[in-house]
Design an enzyme around this catalytic site. Structure first.
Site, PDB file in Angstrom:
ATOM      1  N   VAL A  98      41.013  45.060  33.937  1.00 53.80           N
ATOM      2  CA  VAL A  98      41.901  45.380  35.054  1.00 53.80           C
ATOM      3  C   VAL A  98      41.470  44.592  36.287  1.00 53.80           C
ATOM      4  CG1 VAL A  98      42.783  47.192  36.566  1.00 53.80           C
ATOM      5  CG2 VAL A  98      42.362  47.676  34.141  1.00 53.80           C
ATOM      6  N   LYS A  99      42.397  43.807  36.794  1.00 54.98           N
ATOM      7  CA  LYS A  99      42.120  42.948  37.944  1.00 54.98           C
ATOM      8  C   LYS A  99      42.528  43.668  39.227  1.00 54.98           C
ATOM      9  CE  LYS A  99      42.641  37.969  38.840  1.00 54.98           C
ATOM     10  NZ  LYS A  99      43.456  36.793  38.453  1.00 54.98           N
ATOM     11  N   LEU A 100      41.602  43.713  40.181  1.00 54.34           N
ATOM     12  CA  LEU A 100      41.799  44.459  41.425  1.00 54.34           C
ATOM     13  C   LEU A 100      41.510  43.565  42.623  1.00 54.34           C
ATOM     14  CD1 LEU A 100      39.652  47.473  40.241  1.00 54.34           C
ATOM     15  CD2 LEU A 100      42.136  47.588  40.544  1.00 54.34           C
ATOM     16  N   ALA A 125      44.387  41.407  33.693  1.00 54.16           N
ATOM     17  CA  ALA A 125      45.753  41.735  34.102  1.00 54.16           C
ATOM     18  C   ALA A 125      45.672  42.491  35.420  1.00 54.16           C
ATOM     19  CB  ALA A 125      46.445  42.579  33.038  1.00 54.16           C
TER      20      ALA A 125
END
Length: 217
Positions: A82-84, A56
């Site tokens: 966690v997508k960065l 996400a």
């Protein structure tokens, strides 16, 4: 190799998960926006559908806000990743979240140097975009091969999550080059099972069976 499905459509995810074809899910703000639903609700629902990682993505551009968003997303479920973005700020956020044992997926990787920096920042996954490189006339598979060599050279734990997958051939090439994961739209994953000789062979088997007049049930 693991297969992730790249979609925010929960019905499609449920279908593929039931068939045992996916190990995880990747999403992005664009995919979730198409659903017209609340962002956090969609992510939570997806996490309930699959046991594997669910990426996400944060929407902030500065590290402090990325970290805050990442922590909030991580609270939704144990399988949230966690997508960065692969920016300087994104790498700072990656390092901070990794230090708190939050899994990360550093996305929009288009060079081996970028991938190396993501690995040094402690990323759980790095997502090289194959199709978008191909669109520019650059061989996306060369990036996969280079990342595999670099990560092996220095024993990085970061997994190569091949993204922007457009075809079954893309997945086959990524598998041959040692990508850890391929994420693709549902249509591409379903297409992996297709082959004209399989269809032709099944048609012949069924024609012969019909001639016997028998039934197994």
């Amino acid at each position: 190799m693991k297969f992730f499905v790249d979609t925010a459509e929960t019905a499609e995810i449920a279908e593929l998960a039931e068939a045992g074809l996916v190990d995880g899910v990747t999403t992005n703000p664009s995919l979730i926006a198409k659903s017209g639903r609340n962002f956090l609700e969609v992510v939570k629902e997806i996490c309930d559908l699959v046991e594997g990682p669910v990426s996400a993505e944060v929407t902030a551009l500065e590290a402090p806000a990325m970290i805050a968003e990442g922590k909030k997303l991580a609270l939704l479920a144990d399988n949230v990743v966690v997508k960065l973005p692969l920016t300087f700020e994104g790498l700072k956020a990656c390092q901070a979240l990794t230090a708190e044992n939050i899994q990360t997926n550093v996305t929009l990787c288009f060079s081996a140097n970028q991938g190396l920096l993501a690995a040094k920042a402690g990323a759980t996954y790095v997502s090289p975009f194959i199709g978008r490189l191909d669109d520019l006339g650059v061989d996306g598979m060369e990036l996969i091969a280079n990342l595999r060599m670099i990560f092996d050279n220095y024993a990085f734990d970061t997994q190569i999550l091949a993204a922007s997958i457009r075809s079954a051939d893309h997945i086959q090439q990524c598998a041959l080059l040692g990508a850890d994961v391929a994420t693709a739209p549902p249509s591409v994953l379903k297409g992996l099972v297709k082959h004209q000789l399989t269809d032709k062979g099944l048609e012949a088997f069924m024609a012969d069976w019909q001639k016997t007049g028998q039934s197994i049930l």
